[in-house]
Design an enzyme around this catalytic site. Structure first.
Site, PDB file in Angstrom:
ATOM      1  N   GLY A 130      34.752  41.437  40.900  1.00  0.00           N
ATOM      2  CA  GLY A 130      35.178  42.623  41.654  1.00  0.00           C
ATOM      3  C   GLY A 130      35.593  43.762  40.748  1.00  0.00           C
ATOM      4  N   CYS A 131      36.304  43.435  39.687  1.00  0.00           N
ATOM      5  CA  CYS A 131      36.783  44.461  38.765  1.00  0.00           C
ATOM      6  C   CYS A 131      35.622  45.108  38.011  1.00  0.00           C
ATOM      7  CB  CYS A 131      37.804  43.864  37.799  1.00  0.00           C
ATOM      8  SG  CYS A 131      39.265  43.219  38.662  1.00  0.00           S
TER       9      CYS A 131
END
Length: 159
Positions: A45-46
Protein backbone atom coordinates in the site's frame (compact mmCIF):
# COMPACT_ATOMS: atom_id res chain seq x y z
CA UNK A 1 -2.56 13.46 22.28
CA UNK A 2 -4.18 16.44 20.64
CA UNK A 3 -5.53 16.17 17.15
CA UNK A 4 -4.77 18.84 14.56
CA UNK A 5 -7.73 20.32 12.71
CA UNK A 6 -8.42 22.29 9.55
CA UNK A 7 -7.70 25.99 10.00
CA UNK A 8 -4.93 25.53 12.55
CA UNK A 9 -1.22 26.10 12.09
CA UNK A 10 0.69 22.82 11.87
CA UNK A 11 2.67 21.68 14.90
CA UNK A 12 6.33 22.64 14.95
CA UNK A 13 8.82 19.91 14.05
CA UNK A 14 12.29 19.26 12.69
CA UNK A 15 12.82 16.00 10.82
CA UNK A 16 15.69 14.63 8.72
CA UNK A 17 14.98 13.96 5.04
CA UNK A 18 16.34 11.42 2.60
CA UNK A 19 18.06 14.37 0.87
CA UNK A 20 20.16 14.96 4.02
CA UNK A 21 18.32 18.15 4.94
CA UNK A 22 16.28 19.07 7.98
CA UNK A 23 12.66 19.93 7.23
CA UNK A 24 10.58 22.19 9.48
CA UNK A 25 7.39 24.20 9.01
CA UNK A 26 9.52 27.32 8.46
CA UNK A 27 11.31 25.60 5.56
CA UNK A 28 7.95 24.83 3.92
CA UNK A 29 6.51 28.37 3.98
CA UNK A 30 5.60 29.74 0.56
CA UNK A 31 4.68 26.35 -0.91
CA UNK A 32 1.54 24.29 -0.56
CA UNK A 33 2.67 21.13 1.24
CA UNK A 34 1.15 17.69 1.04
CA UNK A 35 2.36 15.97 4.19
CA UNK A 36 1.33 12.35 4.19
CA UNK A 37 2.00 9.78 6.89
CA UNK A 38 2.40 6.15 5.94
CA UNK A 39 3.22 2.96 7.90
CA UNK A 40 6.33 1.50 6.23
CA UNK A 41 8.69 1.80 3.26
CA UNK A 42 8.45 -0.79 0.50
CA UNK A 43 5.17 -2.40 1.57
CA UNK A 44 2.39 -2.81 -1.00
CA UNK A 45 0.00 0.00 0.00
CA UNK A 46 2.77 2.42 0.87
CA UNK A 47 4.57 1.73 -2.39
CA UNK A 48 1.38 2.24 -4.44
CA UNK A 49 0.74 5.51 -2.63
CA UNK A 50 4.29 6.84 -3.12
CA UNK A 51 4.25 5.89 -6.81
CA UNK A 52 0.84 7.55 -7.32
CA UNK A 53 2.10 10.81 -5.78
CA UNK A 54 5.32 10.55 -7.82
CA UNK A 55 3.40 10.10 -11.07
CA UNK A 56 1.65 13.43 -10.38
CA UNK A 57 4.90 15.19 -9.40
CA UNK A 58 4.84 17.64 -12.32
CA UNK A 59 1.18 18.52 -11.73
CA UNK A 60 1.86 19.23 -8.04
CA UNK A 61 4.93 21.27 -8.98
CA UNK A 62 2.81 23.31 -11.43
CA UNK A 63 0.63 24.28 -8.43
CA UNK A 64 3.68 25.32 -6.33
CA UNK A 65 3.15 22.24 -4.16
CA UNK A 66 5.56 19.75 -2.64
CA UNK A 67 4.72 16.19 -1.58
CA UNK A 68 6.42 14.86 1.55
CA UNK A 69 6.02 11.36 2.96
CA UNK A 70 6.62 10.67 6.66
CA UNK A 71 7.15 7.32 8.36
CA UNK A 72 9.21 6.00 11.26
CA UNK A 73 11.64 4.29 8.86
CA UNK A 74 15.28 5.32 9.04
CA UNK A 75 16.84 7.59 6.40
CA UNK A 76 18.80 4.64 4.95
CA UNK A 77 15.50 2.81 4.33
CA UNK A 78 13.96 5.92 2.77
CA UNK A 79 16.91 6.30 0.40
CA UNK A 80 16.60 2.67 -0.76
CA UNK A 81 12.81 3.01 -1.13
CA UNK A 82 13.12 6.21 -3.14
CA UNK A 83 15.82 4.80 -5.43
CA UNK A 84 14.07 1.45 -5.98
CA UNK A 85 10.89 3.12 -7.29
CA UNK A 86 12.42 6.39 -8.60
CA UNK A 87 10.13 8.33 -6.26
CA UNK A 88 9.72 12.05 -6.91
CA UNK A 89 8.97 13.11 -3.37
CA UNK A 90 10.78 13.91 -0.18
CA UNK A 91 10.76 11.33 2.62
CA UNK A 92 11.13 12.27 6.28
CA UNK A 93 12.11 10.03 9.16
CA UNK A 94 9.97 10.36 12.28
CA UNK A 95 11.85 7.60 14.05
CA UNK A 96 10.60 8.52 17.52
CA UNK A 97 7.01 9.19 16.34
CA UNK A 98 6.93 12.69 17.84
CA UNK A 99 5.52 14.30 14.69
CA UNK A 100 3.06 11.45 14.08
CA UNK A 101 1.84 11.93 17.65
CA UNK A 102 1.52 15.71 17.26
CA UNK A 103 -0.61 15.20 14.12
CA UNK A 104 -2.73 12.54 15.85
CA UNK A 105 -1.75 9.73 13.47
CA UNK A 106 0.18 7.51 15.91
CA UNK A 107 -2.71 5.27 16.91
CA UNK A 108 -3.61 1.87 18.27
CA UNK A 109 -4.12 -0.58 15.43
CA UNK A 110 -5.19 -4.19 15.29
CA UNK A 111 -4.11 -7.06 13.05
CA UNK A 112 -5.22 -10.65 13.50
CA UNK A 113 -6.59 -9.75 16.93
CA UNK A 114 -3.28 -8.30 18.13
CA UNK A 115 -3.22 -4.67 19.18
CA UNK A 116 -0.18 -2.51 18.48
CA UNK A 117 0.76 1.14 17.92
CA UNK A 118 1.40 2.37 14.41
CA UNK A 119 0.95 5.16 11.90
CA UNK A 120 -2.55 5.62 10.52
CA UNK A 121 -2.30 6.42 6.80
CA UNK A 122 -3.24 10.11 6.73
CA UNK A 123 -2.72 13.13 4.47
CA UNK A 124 -2.62 16.82 5.34
CA UNK A 125 -2.70 19.65 2.81
CA UNK A 126 -0.97 22.67 4.30
CA UNK A 127 -1.29 26.09 2.70
CA UNK A 128 1.58 28.48 1.96
CA UNK A 129 1.29 29.98 5.46
CA UNK A 130 1.53 26.66 7.33
CA UNK A 131 -2.21 26.36 8.00
CA UNK A 132 -3.99 23.03 7.53
CA UNK A 133 -6.40 23.30 4.60
CA UNK A 134 -7.53 19.66 4.27
CA UNK A 135 -7.19 16.38 6.19
CA UNK A 136 -7.76 12.77 5.17
CA UNK A 137 -7.54 10.08 7.85
CA UNK A 138 -7.59 6.30 7.32
CA UNK A 139 -6.66 6.91 3.69
CA UNK A 140 -7.50 4.37 1.02
CA UNK A 141 -4.68 4.48 -1.54
CA UNK A 142 -6.82 4.03 -4.66
CA UNK A 143 -7.25 7.42 -6.47
CA UNK A 144 -6.10 9.31 -3.35
CA UNK A 145 -3.24 11.22 -5.03
CA UNK A 146 -5.65 12.49 -7.70
CA UNK A 147 -8.12 13.60 -5.02
CA UNK A 148 -5.34 15.48 -3.20
CA UNK A 149 -4.30 17.18 -6.45
CA UNK A 150 -7.89 18.42 -6.99
CA UNK A 151 -7.85 20.02 -3.53
CA UNK A 152 -4.43 21.59 -4.17
CA UNK A 153 -5.69 23.06 -7.46
CA UNK A 154 -8.74 24.54 -5.72
CA UNK A 155 -6.47 26.00 -3.04
CA UNK A 156 -4.22 27.54 -5.73
CA UNK A 157 -7.26 29.22 -7.32
CA UNK A 158 -7.97 31.02 -4.04
CA UNK A 159 -4.47 32.50 -3.75
Amino acid sequence: MSEVTIGHVIPDFRLPSDEDTIVSPASLKGKTTILYFYPKDDTSGCTKQAIAFSQLHTEFEDENAIVIGVSKDKISSHKKFRAKYDLKLLLLSDFENHVAESFGVWVEKSMYGKKYMGIERSTFVIDTNGVIAQIWRKVKVEAHAEEVLKVVRKLAERV
